[in-house]
Design a protein around this motif. Structure first.
Motif, PDB file in Angstrom:
ATOM      1  N   SER A   1       0.844  -1.182   0.000  1.00 21.79           N
ATOM      2  CA  SER A   1       0.000   0.000   0.000  1.00 21.79           C
ATOM      3  C   SER A   1       0.884   1.238   0.000  1.00 21.79           C
ATOM      4  O   SER A   1       1.878   1.304   0.715  1.00 21.79           O
ATOM      5  CB  SER A   1      -0.885   0.007   1.241  1.00 21.79           C
ATOM      6  OG  SER A   1      -1.749  -1.094   1.222  1.00 21.79           O
ATOM      7  N   GLU A   2       0.503   2.219  -0.796  1.00 23.34           N
ATOM      8  CA  GLU A   2       1.319   3.410  -0.899  1.00 23.34           C
ATOM      9  C   GLU A   2       1.005   4.424   0.178  1.00 23.34           C
ATOM     10  O   GLU A   2       1.766   5.358   0.393  1.00 23.34           O
ATOM     11  CB  GLU A   2       1.149   4.028  -2.285  1.00 23.34           C
ATOM     12  CG  GLU A   2       1.698   3.132  -3.375  1.00 23.34           C
ATOM     13  CD  GLU A   2       1.599   3.766  -4.730  1.00 23.34           C
ATOM     14  OE1 GLU A   2       1.409   4.985  -4.818  1.00 23.34           O
ATOM     15  OE2 GLU A   2       1.731   3.027  -5.709  1.00 23.34           O
ATOM     16  N   GLN A   3      -0.143   4.247   0.850  1.00 20.05           N
ATOM     17  CA  GLN A   3      -0.472   5.176   1.912  1.00 20.05           C
ATOM     18  C   GLN A   3      -1.318   4.505   2.980  1.00 20.05           C
ATOM     19  O   GLN A   3      -1.950   3.489   2.747  1.00 20.05           O
ATOM     20  CB  GLN A   3      -1.178   6.409   1.361  1.00 20.05           C
ATOM     21  CG  GLN A   3      -2.526   6.121   0.719  1.00 20.05           C
ATOM     22  CD  GLN A   3      -3.087   7.358   0.043  1.00 20.05           C
ATOM     23  OE1 GLN A   3      -2.334   8.118  -0.552  1.00 20.05           O
ATOM     24  NE2 GLN A   3      -4.383   7.548   0.130  1.00 20.05           N
ATOM     25  N   CYS A   4      -1.320   5.117   4.145  1.00 22.90           N
ATOM     26  CA  CYS A   4      -2.075   4.596   5.288  1.00 22.90           C
ATOM     27  C   CYS A   4      -3.571   4.773   5.033  1.00 22.90           C
ATOM     28  O   CYS A   4      -4.015   5.864   4.673  1.00 22.90           O
ATOM     29  CB  CYS A   4      -1.655   5.358   6.543  1.00 22.90           C
ATOM     30  SG  CYS A   4      -2.650   4.978   7.990  1.00 22.90           S
TER      31      CYS A   4
ATOM     32  N   TYR B   1      -0.979   3.200  12.903  1.00 17.65           N
ATOM     33  CA  TYR B   1      -2.034   2.288  12.484  1.00 17.65           C
ATOM     34  C   TYR B   1      -1.403   1.091  11.779  1.00 17.65           C
ATOM     35  O   TYR B   1      -0.528   1.247  10.929  1.00 17.65           O
ATOM     36  CB  TYR B   1      -2.996   3.022  11.548  1.00 17.65           C
ATOM     37  CG  TYR B   1      -4.167   2.194  11.080  1.00 17.65           C
ATOM     38  CD1 TYR B   1      -5.220   1.911  11.934  1.00 17.65           C
ATOM     39  CD2 TYR B   1      -4.215   1.703   9.781  1.00 17.65           C
ATOM     40  CE1 TYR B   1      -6.302   1.161  11.507  1.00 17.65           C
ATOM     41  CE2 TYR B   1      -5.280   0.955   9.346  1.00 17.65           C
ATOM     42  CZ  TYR B   1      -6.323   0.688  10.219  1.00 17.65           C
ATOM     43  OH  TYR B   1      -7.383  -0.062   9.791  1.00 17.65           O
ATOM     44  N   SER B   2      -1.836  -0.122  12.116  1.00 17.90           N
ATOM     45  CA  SER B   2      -1.338  -1.345  11.478  1.00 17.90           C
ATOM     46  C   SER B   2      -2.356  -1.846  10.471  1.00 17.90           C
ATOM     47  O   SER B   2      -3.557  -1.850  10.743  1.00 17.90           O
ATOM     48  CB  SER B   2      -1.088  -2.436  12.519  1.00 17.90           C
ATOM     49  OG  SER B   2      -0.055  -2.045  13.383  1.00 17.90           O
ATOM     50  N   PHE B   3      -1.872  -2.290   9.323  1.00 18.53           N
ATOM     51  CA  PHE B   3      -2.771  -2.774   8.285  1.00 18.53           C
ATOM     52  C   PHE B   3      -2.026  -3.740   7.390  1.00 18.53           C
ATOM     53  O   PHE B   3      -0.807  -3.830   7.417  1.00 18.53           O
ATOM     54  CB  PHE B   3      -3.347  -1.605   7.466  1.00 18.53           C
ATOM     55  CG  PHE B   3      -2.309  -0.733   6.811  1.00 18.53           C
ATOM     56  CD1 PHE B   3      -1.964  -0.908   5.484  1.00 18.53           C
ATOM     57  CD2 PHE B   3      -1.679   0.270   7.525  1.00 18.53           C
ATOM     58  CE1 PHE B   3      -1.007  -0.107   4.882  1.00 18.53           C
ATOM     59  CE2 PHE B   3      -0.728   1.084   6.937  1.00 18.53           C
ATOM     60  CZ  PHE B   3      -0.393   0.894   5.608  1.00 18.53           C
ATOM     61  N   SER B   4      -2.803  -4.505   6.596  1.00 17.73           N
ATOM     62  CA  SER B   4      -2.197  -5.435   5.643  1.00 17.73           C
ATOM     63  C   SER B   4      -2.212  -4.805   4.269  1.00 17.73           C
ATOM     64  O   SER B   4      -2.801  -3.760   4.054  1.00 17.73           O
ATOM     65  CB  SER B   4      -2.953  -6.761   5.651  1.00 17.73           C
ATOM     66  OG  SER B   4      -4.244  -6.585   5.126  1.00 17.73           O
ATOM     67  N   ASP B   5      -1.561  -5.481   3.337  1.00 21.69           N
ATOM     68  CA  ASP B   5      -1.494  -4.985   1.953  1.00 21.69           C
ATOM     69  C   ASP B   5      -2.832  -5.126   1.261  1.00 21.69           C
ATOM     70  O   ASP B   5      -3.143  -4.390   0.338  1.00 21.69           O
ATOM     71  CB  ASP B   5      -0.402  -5.750   1.210  1.00 21.69           C
ATOM     72  CG  ASP B   5      -0.097  -5.123  -0.146  1.00 21.69           C
ATOM     73  OD1 ASP B   5      -0.236  -3.893  -0.270  1.00 21.69           O
ATOM     74  OD2 ASP B   5       0.302  -5.857  -1.048  1.00 21.69           O
TER      75      ASP B   5
ATOM     76  N   LEU C   1      -3.851   8.531   5.618  1.00 24.28           N
ATOM     77  CA  LEU C   1      -3.392   8.787   4.248  1.00 24.28           C
ATOM     78  C   LEU C   1      -1.928   9.229   4.155  1.00 24.28           C
ATOM     79  O   LEU C   1      -1.504   9.766   3.145  1.00 24.28           O
ATOM     80  CB  LEU C   1      -4.297   9.812   3.551  1.00 24.28           C
ATOM     81  CG  LEU C   1      -5.787   9.438   3.507  1.00 24.28           C
ATOM     82  CD1 LEU C   1      -6.573  10.521   2.803  1.00 24.28           C
ATOM     83  CD2 LEU C   1      -5.988   8.108   2.836  1.00 24.28           C
ATOM     84  N   SER C   2      -1.153   8.976   5.203  1.00 26.32           N
ATOM     85  CA  SER C   2       0.275   9.277   5.182  1.00 26.32           C
ATOM     86  C   SER C   2       0.984   8.311   4.237  1.00 26.32           C
ATOM     87  O   SER C   2       0.565   7.170   4.054  1.00 26.32           O
ATOM     88  CB  SER C   2       0.859   9.134   6.582  1.00 26.32           C
ATOM     89  OG  SER C   2       2.264   9.212   6.544  1.00 26.32           O
ATOM     90  N   ARG C   3       2.068   8.747   3.650  1.00 23.27           N
ATOM     91  CA  ARG C   3       2.869   7.887   2.782  1.00 23.27           C
ATOM     92  C   ARG C   3       4.089   7.331   3.507  1.00 23.27           C
ATOM     93  O   ARG C   3       4.903   6.639   2.907  1.00 23.27           O
ATOM     94  CB  ARG C   3       3.294   8.657   1.540  1.00 23.27           C
ATOM     95  CG  ARG C   3       2.103   9.041   0.677  1.00 23.27           C
ATOM     96  CD  ARG C   3       2.546   9.351  -0.727  1.00 23.27           C
ATOM     97  NE  ARG C   3       1.434   9.746  -1.566  1.00 23.27           N
ATOM     98  CZ  ARG C   3       0.655   8.905  -2.223  1.00 23.27           C
ATOM     99  NH1 ARG C   3       0.864   7.618  -2.123  1.00 23.27           N
ATOM    100  NH2 ARG C   3      -0.316   9.341  -2.973  1.00 23.27           N
ATOM    101  N   ARG C   4       4.219   7.603   4.790  1.00 20.27           N
ATOM    102  CA  ARG C   4       5.335   7.087   5.601  1.00 20.27           C
ATOM    103  C   ARG C   4       4.923   5.748   6.204  1.00 20.27           C
ATOM    104  O   ARG C   4       4.296   5.693   7.253  1.00 20.27           O
ATOM    105  CB  ARG C   4       5.704   8.086   6.685  1.00 20.27           C
ATOM    106  CG  ARG C   4       6.225   9.398   6.139  1.00 20.27           C
ATOM    107  CD  ARG C   4       6.694  10.331   7.240  1.00 20.27           C
ATOM    108  NE  ARG C   4       7.694   9.639   8.042  1.00 20.27           N
ATOM    109  CZ  ARG C   4       7.769   9.727   9.361  1.00 20.27           C
ATOM    110  NH1 ARG C   4       6.920  10.462  10.033  1.00 20.27           N
ATOM    111  NH2 ARG C   4       8.702   9.073  10.023  1.00 20.27           N
TER     112      ARG C   4
END
Length: 114
Positions: free
Chosen positions: A2-5, A103-107, A9-12
């Motif tokens: 993923s390119e953003q959260c 925030y933790s997330f999967s692809d 919506l952060s890209r870090r």
């Protein structure tokens, strides 16, 4: 990746790799134990061959066989564990973490949020 959260919506974005790290350690431990246990038979064979060199040869042959078996088993187990852990990270765990909001997330965008 993923390119953003999806949260802020952060890209870090960073990767946690908890599955890879944990499975690598467990695999190395299990492989070392298994390699050592299997090498006991190899150590006995090494000791039998070392009889030709006398008592020192018996000791060195037995210890050498056990050490080599444990090292090879550990390396093999660690490799298998890292591969399994990588699959767990990518398919099961929320491996990505936003460096701004934590925030933790999967692809997979369709995966349930936590």
């Amino acid at each position: 990746m993923s390119e953003q959260c999806p949260n802020c919506l952060s890209r870090r974005i960073g990767k946690s790799n908890y599955g890879k790290k944990t499975a690598g350690v467990v695999g190395a431990s299990a492989g070392t134990y298994g390699g050592y246990a299997a090498a006991t038979a190899g150590a006995q064979a090494g000791a039998a061959l070392g009889v030709v060199a006398g008592p020192v040869g018996v000791t060195l042959g037995g210890i050498g066989g056990a050490v080599i078996g444990a090292l090879l088993g550990g390396a093999t187990g660690a490799s298998a564990g890292v591969i399994l852990g990588d699959v767990l990270d990518e398919r099961v765990l929320d491996n990505y973490r936003c460096l701004d909001c934590s925030y933790s997330f999967s692809d997979d965008p369709g995966s349930p949020e936590r």
